[in-house]
Structure formats: C-alpha cells, structure tokens
Design an enzyme around this catalytic site. Structure first.
Site, PDB file in Angstrom:
ATOM      1  N   PHE A   1       0.834  -1.205   0.000  1.00  0.00           N
ATOM      2  CA  PHE A   1       0.000   0.000   0.000  1.00  0.00           C
ATOM      3  C   PHE A   1       0.876   1.266   0.000  1.00  0.00           C
ATOM      4  CE2 PHE A   1      -1.969   2.696   3.555  1.00  0.00           C
ATOM      5  CZ  PHE A   1      -2.519   3.617   2.677  1.00  0.00           C
TER       6      PHE A   1
ATOM      7  N   TYR B   1       5.100  -8.323  15.617  1.00  0.00           N
ATOM      8  CA  TYR B   1       5.230  -7.073  14.865  1.00  0.00           C
ATOM      9  C   TYR B   1       5.965  -6.012  15.675  1.00  0.00           C
ATOM     10  CZ  TYR B   1       3.686  -3.080  11.992  1.00  0.00           C
ATOM     11  OH  TYR B   1       3.623  -1.961  11.184  1.00  0.00           O
TER      12      TYR B   1
ATOM     13  N   ASP C   1       9.772  -6.903  -3.882  1.00  0.00           N
ATOM     14  CA  ASP C   1       8.638  -7.402  -3.092  1.00  0.00           C
ATOM     15  C   ASP C   1       8.466  -8.898  -3.360  1.00  0.00           C
ATOM     16  OD1 ASP C   1       6.096  -5.478  -1.844  1.00  0.00           O
ATOM     17  OD2 ASP C   1       5.826  -7.658  -1.933  1.00  0.00           O
ATOM     18  N   ASN C   2       7.943  -9.611  -2.366  1.00  0.00           N
ATOM     19  CA  ASN C   2       7.631 -11.031  -2.589  1.00  0.00           C
ATOM     20  C   ASN C   2       6.119 -11.286  -2.558  1.00  0.00           C
ATOM     21  OD1 ASN C   2       7.020 -10.742   0.089  1.00  0.00           O
ATOM     22  ND2 ASN C   2       8.117 -12.579   0.777  1.00  0.00           N
TER      23      ASN C   2
ATOM     24  N   LEU D   1      10.422  -0.806   3.583  1.00  0.00           N
ATOM     25  CA  LEU D   1       9.017  -0.852   4.018  1.00  0.00           C
ATOM     26  C   LEU D   1       8.484  -2.282   4.044  1.00  0.00           C
ATOM     27  CD1 LEU D   1       9.417   2.126   2.751  1.00  0.00           C
ATOM     28  CD2 LEU D   1       6.954   2.134   2.566  1.00  0.00           C
TER      29      LEU D   1
ATOM     30  N   THR E   1       2.104  -9.676   1.436  1.00  0.00           N
ATOM     31  CA  THR E   1       0.843  -8.953   1.702  1.00  0.00           C
ATOM     32  C   THR E   1       0.584  -7.882   0.636  1.00  0.00           C
ATOM     33  OG1 THR E   1       2.073  -7.470   3.190  1.00  0.00           O
ATOM     34  CG2 THR E   1       0.874  -9.286   4.217  1.00  0.00           C
ATOM     35  N   GLY E   2       1.503  -7.724  -0.304  1.00  0.00           N
ATOM     36  CA  GLY E   2       1.331  -6.705  -1.349  1.00  0.00           C
ATOM     37  C   GLY E   2       0.584  -7.268  -2.552  1.00  0.00           C
TER      38      GLY E   2
ATOM     39  N   ARG F   1      -7.709  -4.035   8.345  1.00  0.00           N
ATOM     40  CA  ARG F   1      -7.537  -2.793   9.106  1.00  0.00           C
ATOM     41  C   ARG F   1      -8.855  -2.031   9.133  1.00  0.00           C
ATOM     42  NH1 ARG F   1      -1.530  -0.728   7.242  1.00  0.00           N
ATOM     43  NH2 ARG F   1      -1.720  -2.158   5.502  1.00  0.00           N
TER      44      ARG F   1
ATOM     45  N   ASP G   1      12.361 -12.319  -1.812  1.00  0.00           N
ATOM     46  CA  ASP G   1      12.117 -12.328  -0.369  1.00  0.00           C
ATOM     47  C   ASP G   1      13.358 -11.722   0.281  1.00  0.00           C
ATOM     48  OD1 ASP G   1      11.979 -12.950   2.339  1.00  0.00           O
ATOM     49  OD2 ASP G   1      11.036 -14.892   1.989  1.00  0.00           O
TER      50      ASP G   1
HETATM   51  P1  NAD Z   1       1.639  -3.632   3.084  1.00  0.00           P
HETATM   52  O1  NAD Z   1       1.418  -4.977   3.676  1.00  0.00           O
HETATM   53  O2  NAD Z   1       0.645  -3.134   2.076  1.00  0.00           O
HETATM   54  O3  NAD Z   1       3.077  -3.533   2.414  1.00  0.00           O
HETATM   55  C1  NAD Z   1       4.201  -4.267   2.878  1.00  0.00           C
HETATM   56  C2  NAD Z   1       4.883  -4.886   1.672  1.00  0.00           C
HETATM   57  O4  NAD Z   1       6.029  -5.631   2.111  1.00  0.00           O
HETATM   58  C3  NAD Z   1       3.978  -5.870   0.927  1.00  0.00           C
HETATM   59  O5  NAD Z   1       3.953  -5.554  -0.457  1.00  0.00           O
HETATM   60  C4  NAD Z   1       4.640  -7.225   1.188  1.00  0.00           C
HETATM   61  O6  NAD Z   1       4.406  -8.167   0.154  1.00  0.00           O
HETATM   62  C5  NAD Z   1       6.105  -6.830   1.347  1.00  0.00           C
HETATM   63  N1  NAD Z   1       6.888  -7.831   2.073  1.00  0.00           N
HETATM   64  C6  NAD Z   1       6.586  -8.401   3.271  1.00  0.00           C
HETATM   65  N2  NAD Z   1       7.530  -9.295   3.586  1.00  0.00           N
HETATM   66  C7  NAD Z   1       8.451  -9.276   2.592  1.00  0.00           C
HETATM   67  C8  NAD Z   1       9.656  -9.983   2.351  1.00  0.00           C
HETATM   68  N3  NAD Z   1      10.122 -10.908   3.201  1.00  0.00           N
HETATM   69  N4  NAD Z   1      10.353  -9.725   1.210  1.00  0.00           N
HETATM   70  C9  NAD Z   1       9.899  -8.803   0.319  1.00  0.00           C
HETATM   71  N5  NAD Z   1       8.759  -8.098   0.498  1.00  0.00           N
HETATM   72  C10 NAD Z   1       8.046  -8.348   1.614  1.00  0.00           C
HETATM   73  O7  NAD Z   1       1.757  -2.603   4.292  1.00  0.00           O
HETATM   74  P2  NAD Z   1       1.850  -1.014   4.292  1.00  0.00           P
HETATM   75  O8  NAD Z   1       0.672  -0.499   5.003  1.00  0.00           O
HETATM   76  O9  NAD Z   1       2.153  -0.513   2.943  1.00  0.00           O
HETATM   77  O10 NAD Z   1       3.112  -0.781   5.243  1.00  0.00           O
HETATM   78  C11 NAD Z   1       4.405  -0.515   4.702  1.00  0.00           C
HETATM   79  C12 NAD Z   1       5.401  -0.355   5.844  1.00  0.00           C
HETATM   80  O11 NAD Z   1       5.020   0.739   6.680  1.00  0.00           O
HETATM   81  C13 NAD Z   1       5.511  -1.579   6.747  1.00  0.00           C
HETATM   82  O12 NAD Z   1       6.862  -1.772   7.106  1.00  0.00           O
HETATM   83  C14 NAD Z   1       4.698  -1.209   7.967  1.00  0.00           C
HETATM   84  O13 NAD Z   1       5.159  -1.849   9.123  1.00  0.00           O
HETATM   85  C15 NAD Z   1       4.907   0.296   8.022  1.00  0.00           C
HETATM   86  N6  NAD Z   1       3.751   0.945   8.686  1.00  0.00           N
HETATM   87  C16 NAD Z   1       2.584   1.134   8.017  1.00  0.00           C
HETATM   88  C17 NAD Z   1       1.501   1.717   8.676  1.00  0.00           C
HETATM   89  C18 NAD Z   1       0.180   1.969   7.994  1.00  0.00           C
HETATM   90  O14 NAD Z   1      -0.724   2.498   8.631  1.00  0.00           O
HETATM   91  N7  NAD Z   1       0.021   1.661   6.708  1.00  0.00           N
HETATM   92  C19 NAD Z   1       1.624   2.087  10.027  1.00  0.00           C
HETATM   93  C20 NAD Z   1       2.819   1.836  10.675  1.00  0.00           C
HETATM   94  C21 NAD Z   1       3.893   1.283   9.994  1.00  0.00           C
HETATM   95  N1  UDP Z   2     -11.224  -1.942  14.528  1.00  0.00           N
HETATM   96  C1  UDP Z   2     -12.620  -1.970  14.613  1.00  0.00           C
HETATM   97  N2  UDP Z   2     -13.301  -2.629  13.638  1.00  0.00           N
HETATM   98  C2  UDP Z   2     -12.686  -3.239  12.573  1.00  0.00           C
HETATM   99  C3  UDP Z   2     -11.260  -3.192  12.491  1.00  0.00           C
HETATM  100  C4  UDP Z   2     -10.573  -2.540  13.510  1.00  0.00           C
HETATM  101  O1  UDP Z   2     -13.225  -1.437  15.543  1.00  0.00           O
HETATM  102  O2  UDP Z   2     -13.393  -3.813  11.723  1.00  0.00           O
HETATM  103  C5  UDP Z   2     -10.488  -1.199  15.580  1.00  0.00           C
HETATM  104  C6  UDP Z   2      -9.368  -2.003  16.232  1.00  0.00           C
HETATM  105  O3  UDP Z   2      -9.878  -2.740  17.325  1.00  0.00           O
HETATM  106  C7  UDP Z   2      -8.427  -0.901  16.674  1.00  0.00           C
HETATM  107  C8  UDP Z   2      -8.606   0.192  15.606  1.00  0.00           C
HETATM  108  O4  UDP Z   2      -9.859  -0.094  14.966  1.00  0.00           O
HETATM  109  O5  UDP Z   2      -8.827  -0.363  17.907  1.00  0.00           O
HETATM  110  C9  UDP Z   2      -7.511   0.217  14.552  1.00  0.00           C
HETATM  111  O6  UDP Z   2      -7.335  -1.110  14.073  1.00  0.00           O
HETATM  112  P1  UDP Z   2      -6.393  -1.477  12.853  1.00  0.00           P
HETATM  113  O7  UDP Z   2      -6.491  -2.951  12.641  1.00  0.00           O
HETATM  114  O8  UDP Z   2      -6.675  -0.610  11.691  1.00  0.00           O
HETATM  115  O9  UDP Z   2      -4.904  -1.110  13.310  1.00  0.00           O
HETATM  116  P2  UDP Z   2      -4.151  -0.912  14.721  1.00  0.00           P
HETATM  117  O10 UDP Z   2      -4.147   0.551  14.938  1.00  0.00           O
HETATM  118  O11 UDP Z   2      -4.872  -1.645  15.810  1.00  0.00           O
HETATM  119  O12 UDP Z   2      -2.806  -1.479  14.454  1.00  0.00           O
END
Ligand code: NAD
Ligand code: UDP
Length: 316
Positions: free
Chosen positions: A11, A143, A31-32, A71, A35-36, A184, A56
């Site tokens: 994402f 995590y 990317d592998n 990321l 989750t993407g 989420r 990976d």
């Molecule tokens: P996402 O799951 O959409 O993206 C993560 C990507 O990493 C995916 O495309 C997945 O396939 C790839 N990946 C996972 N394991 C891998 C591996 N072993 N080798 C190669 N690729 C791999 O998640 P996102 O929301 O885009 O998050 C991106 C980053 O930002 C993550 O590190 C996440 O922890 C961090 N982050 C995101 C949020 C958010 O709200 N979106 C919040 C806090 C931290």
């Molecule tokens: N949550 C919710 N309903 C849903 C999904 C999540 O009420 O269908 C709540 C969850 O319990 C948390 C907040 O929304 O308190 C954010 O959840 P999310 O999974 O997006 O990420 P988090 O911030 O917990 O990592």
C-alpha cells in the site's frame, strides 16, 4: 538518483514508488507479494525508470542504489497474525540484509518503523523519546518487537558502520490501494459501508487512532530520507488529529452516504491500544513536514477508489 523500495508493491510502498518516479528518480521495487499486490505497481511496469524484482528480503540482497527505503513487512494486525513468523523474520533478518545492502552500496537508508513500538502507550501524545509499553509475548509482539529489533539494528549499522540511516515511526495511514481484505479499520469500515453491511466496531469504540492520508506520509518519508544531517534520528510521521473509532465509523457512514448500522463486536486482541496520537514536533521542526490532508477529504479520495474496485454503484 537510483532508489530502492523494499516492500514497494504494498500500500504505502507503491505510492512511494509513484512519487520517486514523478521526481525523476530510478526505482528498483523489491517485493515477494506476501501482503502486497501486483496490481499496485502494474501501472509502472513499462516505465523506463522502474524495475521490479520479485525477491524475499530475508535472503541476502545485492542491489546498487543510492537510497534504500525499507518498508517490507506485513502491517495490518490480521496480516501479521497470519504471517507471524514471516513478520519476525522480515523485521530481523530482512532488516539486517537491507542494512548490509545499504552499507555495501554506500546508500542512505530509511526504516519504516511503527507507532506500535509504543505498545499500549501510557504517555499521550507519544513523543519519540517515549520508550513504550509493549507486551513482549503478546499477540502483537511478532510485529512490535520485530520493529523494535529493526530499530536497534538500524542504529547499530549507523553507529558501527556509519550507514546514513534514519527511522520513521508511522502512525495509522489510509488511502487508495490499502488491501480491502487486510482487516484494518479503514478498509473494513469503507467496504462494509459500501456494501450496506454492518460496520463492526470492536470493543466500545472509545479507543482512539489518528489517521494520516497516504500522500502526506509519502512526503514525510521523502523529507526524512533526504534532509541532510538526519542520520541516526527517529521521527514520528502521522496526523495528530485524534478520533475515536466510533466517531470514525460515523464519519465513514456520512462520506459513503451508507445506511449500514454500526454494531459492536468483541475486541480482536486483548492488547488493543486504548489511545494513539503522534507528537510530531520533531518532524515539524527538523524536516519542515506536517500533514495537510484533513480526514474527511482524504476519506473521500479513498472511498472513490474502493467504489471503483468493488464495482461502481455498490450502495448501502
Ligand atoms: P503492506 O502490507 O501493504 O506492504 C508491505 C509490503 O512488504 C507488501 O507488499 C509485502 O508483500 C512486502 N513484504 C513483506 N515481507 C516481505 C519480504 N520478506 N520480502 C519482500 N517483500 C516483503 O503494508 P503497508 O501499510 O504498505 O506498510 C508498509 C510499511 O510501513 C511496513 O513496514 C509497515 O510496518 C509500516 N507501517 C505502516 C503503517 C500503515 O498504517 N500503513 C503504520 C505503521 C507502519
Ligand atoms: N477496529 C474496529 N473494527 C474493525 C477493524 C478494527 O473497531 O473492523 C479497531 C481495532 O480494534 C483498533 C482500531 O480499529 O482499535 C484500529 O485497528 P487497525 O487494525 O486498523 O490497526 P491498529 O491501529 O490496531 O494497528
């Protein structure tokens, strides 16, 4: 500049690839697809400055670049529970491989860490100096402890090997391309509202989150990576505008004009953080960065994307 985005088909990573390309950079996206989604970068496939490498990152990496954005990691609670051991591996072995690649290439490095390293915070809002309140054996530990290890590794590669590395702690971010099935709260509520299904609030809905729109986050990632003199620093990146999950459910109903009812379900995990809000003073002062997109406006863009992929005209 030659840039490398690990987790670039995710994402956030896919939006970062777009921004880097738009600024005239070369991008190697790794990317592998754990989750993407391939679709997230399909529009870039034939671009002359874009290259996709399916890999990976827990296997050793050797790619040439001047800036490495790391990321790669599952990010949603549902995603990291389903892939708990992969989550530990990518945030430990994968992060060390990424750091080693940056060291050998002489590249800048940015670790995408998370607000989850603060656990269920007892300090509010959370500044970077707060050490957090984390359960090391809880359901979120794969995590948040994984990311805490990644932060420690990043600091040691910076101290010991002199890698030009920084850490950003990302708070809840939303926008187009967030997998509708990753569990989420934003994708859940929007897809439920658009389908006219009940909107599932876990717990009493009084827990809070602070939601940042993805374009704001991407600007923050670029500012943190390219602001000179930020090696060894840590930045919160998020929107300090805090709301309860119940308020958020009501806003989603309003923006989607849905008739879905709001229902209450048990908390998914016992250690669901009660409050989360970033203190972004440091990013404001050091990076000159702050979020610009108000929640309702960002939600309208996001809902438009979900409408498109779920099939136009799906009403509530
Ligand atoms: P996402 O799951 O959409 O993206 C993560 C990507 O990493 C995916 O495309 C997945 O396939 C790839 N990946 C996972 N394991 C891998 C591996 N072993 N080798 C190669 N690729 C791999 O998640 P996102 O929301 O885009 O998050 C991106 C980053 O930002 C993550 O590190 C996440 O922890 C961090 N982050 C995101 C949020 C958010 O709200 N979106 C919040 C806090 C931290
Ligand atoms: N949550 C919710 N309903 C849903 C999904 C999540 O009420 O269908 C709540 C969850 O319990 C948390 C907040 O929304 O308190 C954010 O959840 P999310 O999974 O997006 O990420 P988090 O911030 O917990 O990592």
């Amino acid at each position: 500049m030659k840039t490398i985005v690990l987790g670039g088909a995710g994402f956030v990573g896919s939006h970062l690839c777009d921004a880097l390309i738009a600024q005239g950079n070369e991008v190697i996206c790794v990317d592998n697809f754990l989750t993407g989604r391939r679709d997230n970068v399909a529009h870039l496939r034939d671009h002359p400055r874009f290259r996709f490498v399916q890999r990976d990152i827990t296997e050793p990496l050797a790619l040439e670049g001047e800036a490495v954005f790391h990321l790669a990691s599952p990010a949603s609670p549902v995603g990291y529970r389903k892939n708990s051991i992969q989550t530990l591996r990518v945030n430990s072995i994968g992060t060390m491989n990424a750091l080693e690649m940056a060291r050998q290439a002489g590249a800048r490095f940015l670790l995408a860490s998370t607000s989850e390293i603060y656990g269920d915070p007892q300090v509010h809002p959370q500044p970077e100096t707060y050490w957090g309140n984390v359960d090391p054996t809880g359901l979120r530990a794969c995590y948040d402890e994984g990311k805490r290890f990644g932060e420690a590794a990043t600091m040691e590669w910076q101290r010991v090997h002199g890698v030009d590395a920084r850490i950003v702690r990302i708070f809840n971010t939303y926008g187009p391309r967030n997998d509708p099935q990753d569990g989420r709260v934003v994708p859940n509520f929007i897809t439920q509202a658009l389908r006219g299904e009940p909107i599932t609030v876990y717990g009493d809905g009084l827990q809070t989150r602070s939601f940042a729109y993805v374009s704001d986050l991407v600007e923050g990632l670029l500012a943190a990576m390219f602001t000179e003199g930020t090696a060894g620093e840590v930045f919160n990146l998020g929107n300090p505008d805090e709301c309860t999950i119940l308020e958020f459910a009501r806003l989603v109903k309003k923006v989607t004009e849905s008739r879905s009812e709001i229902v209450f379900r048990p908390l998914r995990f016992a250690d669901d953080p009660a409050r989360r809000r970033p203190d972004i003073t440091r990013a404001r002062t050091r990076l000159g960065w702050e979020p610009r997109v108000p929640l309702e406006e960002g939600l309208r863009h996001t809902v438009a994307w979900y409408r498109e992929i779920l099939g136009a005209g799906v009403g509530g």
